[in-house]
Design a protein around this motif. Sequence first.
Motif, PDB file in Angstrom:
ATOM      1  N   MET A 160       5.560  13.083   2.154  1.00  0.00           N
ATOM      2  CA  MET A 160       4.495  12.935   1.124  1.00  0.00           C
ATOM      3  C   MET A 160       4.219  11.403   1.316  1.00  0.00           C
ATOM      4  O   MET A 160       4.426  10.477   1.808  1.00  0.00           O
ATOM      5  CB  MET A 160       5.338  12.895   0.209  1.00  0.00           C
ATOM      6  CG  MET A 160       4.231  12.398  -0.368  1.00  0.00           C
ATOM      7  SD  MET A 160       5.158  12.685  -2.843  1.00  0.00           S
ATOM      8  CE  MET A 160       6.468  13.557  -3.003  1.00  0.00           C
ATOM      9  N   ASN A 161       2.802  11.537   1.813  1.00  0.00           N
ATOM     10  CA  ASN A 161       2.412   9.746   1.436  1.00  0.00           C
ATOM     11  C   ASN A 161       1.854   9.612   0.003  1.00  0.00           C
ATOM     12  O   ASN A 161       1.986  10.023  -0.802  1.00  0.00           O
ATOM     13  CB  ASN A 161       0.640  10.331   2.247  1.00  0.00           C
ATOM     14  CG  ASN A 161      -0.081  11.377   0.894  1.00  0.00           C
ATOM     15  OD1 ASN A 161      -0.450  11.006  -0.413  1.00  0.00           O
ATOM     16  ND2 ASN A 161      -1.010  12.242   1.507  1.00  0.00           N
ATOM     17  N   SER A 162       1.545   8.032   0.466  1.00  0.00           N
ATOM     18  CA  SER A 162       1.612   7.439  -1.079  1.00  0.00           C
ATOM     19  C   SER A 162       0.296   7.831  -2.069  1.00  0.00           C
ATOM     20  O   SER A 162       1.379   7.083  -3.289  1.00  0.00           O
ATOM     21  CB  SER A 162       0.926   5.565  -0.710  1.00  0.00           C
ATOM     22  OG  SER A 162       0.069   5.938   0.220  1.00  0.00           O
ATOM     23  N   VAL A 163      -0.785   8.029  -1.376  1.00  0.00           N
ATOM     24  CA  VAL A 163      -0.891   8.833  -2.821  1.00  0.00           C
ATOM     25  C   VAL A 163      -0.950  10.106  -3.509  1.00  0.00           C
ATOM     26  O   VAL A 163      -0.758   9.833  -4.845  1.00  0.00           O
ATOM     27  CB  VAL A 163      -3.002   8.782  -2.454  1.00  0.00           C
ATOM     28  CG1 VAL A 163      -3.665   9.438  -3.241  1.00  0.00           C
ATOM     29  CG2 VAL A 163      -3.803   8.059  -1.487  1.00  0.00           C
ATOM     30  N   THR A 164      -0.439  10.758  -2.944  1.00  0.00           N
ATOM     31  CA  THR A 164       0.550  11.891  -3.822  1.00  0.00           C
ATOM     32  C   THR A 164       1.784  11.557  -4.672  1.00  0.00           C
ATOM     33  O   THR A 164       1.782  11.894  -5.558  1.00  0.00           O
ATOM     34  CB  THR A 164       1.222  12.961  -2.463  1.00  0.00           C
ATOM     35  OG1 THR A 164      -0.249  13.399  -1.469  1.00  0.00           O
ATOM     36  CG2 THR A 164       1.580  14.266  -2.972  1.00  0.00           C
ATOM     37  N   GLY A 165       2.366  10.705  -3.701  1.00  0.00           N
ATOM     38  CA  GLY A 165       3.639   9.889  -4.634  1.00  0.00           C
ATOM     39  C   GLY A 165       3.063   9.205  -5.703  1.00  0.00           C
ATOM     40  O   GLY A 165       3.863   9.520  -6.964  1.00  0.00           O
ATOM     41  N   LEU A 166       1.795   8.049  -6.013  1.00  0.00           N
ATOM     42  CA  LEU A 166       1.707   7.777  -6.375  1.00  0.00           C
ATOM     43  C   LEU A 166       1.055   8.963  -8.132  1.00  0.00           C
ATOM     44  O   LEU A 166       1.311   8.172  -9.137  1.00  0.00           O
ATOM     45  CB  LEU A 166       0.239   6.516  -6.571  1.00  0.00           C
ATOM     46  CG  LEU A 166      -0.239   6.162  -7.080  1.00  0.00           C
ATOM     47  CD1 LEU A 166       0.879   4.562  -7.489  1.00  0.00           C
ATOM     48  CD2 LEU A 166      -0.940   5.200  -7.273  1.00  0.00           C
ATOM     49  N   SER A 167       0.342   9.840  -7.518  1.00  0.00           N
ATOM     50  CA  SER A 167      -0.646  10.564  -8.878  1.00  0.00           C
ATOM     51  C   SER A 167       0.914  11.721  -8.758  1.00  0.00           C
ATOM     52  O   SER A 167       0.633  11.091  -9.815  1.00  0.00           O
ATOM     53  CB  SER A 167      -0.882  11.384  -7.161  1.00  0.00           C
ATOM     54  OG  SER A 167      -2.323  10.900  -7.185  1.00  0.00           O
TER      55      SER A 167
END
Length: 130
Positions: free
Chosen positions: A1-8
Amino acid sequence: MNSVTGLSLGRIGIGIASLVKPDLVQSTMGTTTTNPLLTQWFGSREVALGAATLLASGGARSSLVLIGMAVDAADAATAYQAVQKELMPRNVGLGFAGVAAGAVLSGLLGLRVKKKVKLTKAEKKALARA
């Protein structure tokens, strides 16, 4: 999972908790009030920003990440300011400032990720000749 998806996804989770259990979120933040309105407004913002970022692509996604970074930077600054004015316990405020600053960093890392592009054989040959 990339950081943007995780953050979202993290935004959506925190947002839902703020909407459904504002008293729990407030006590975690070291504050208590009989009016949950501000916490629920915060929750609505987080759910909306997280969902919009997940659904967006391309330039729109990048713009939403930048907006999220601005919001998180403001959260970090206001948490730090609350500690300085003794409106929030030091350990809680600095913890929240750290989490918000981490979210800014996560957004930055997400913006820096470049997708690999597969080149055709003809494109590879053209690049080799150049």
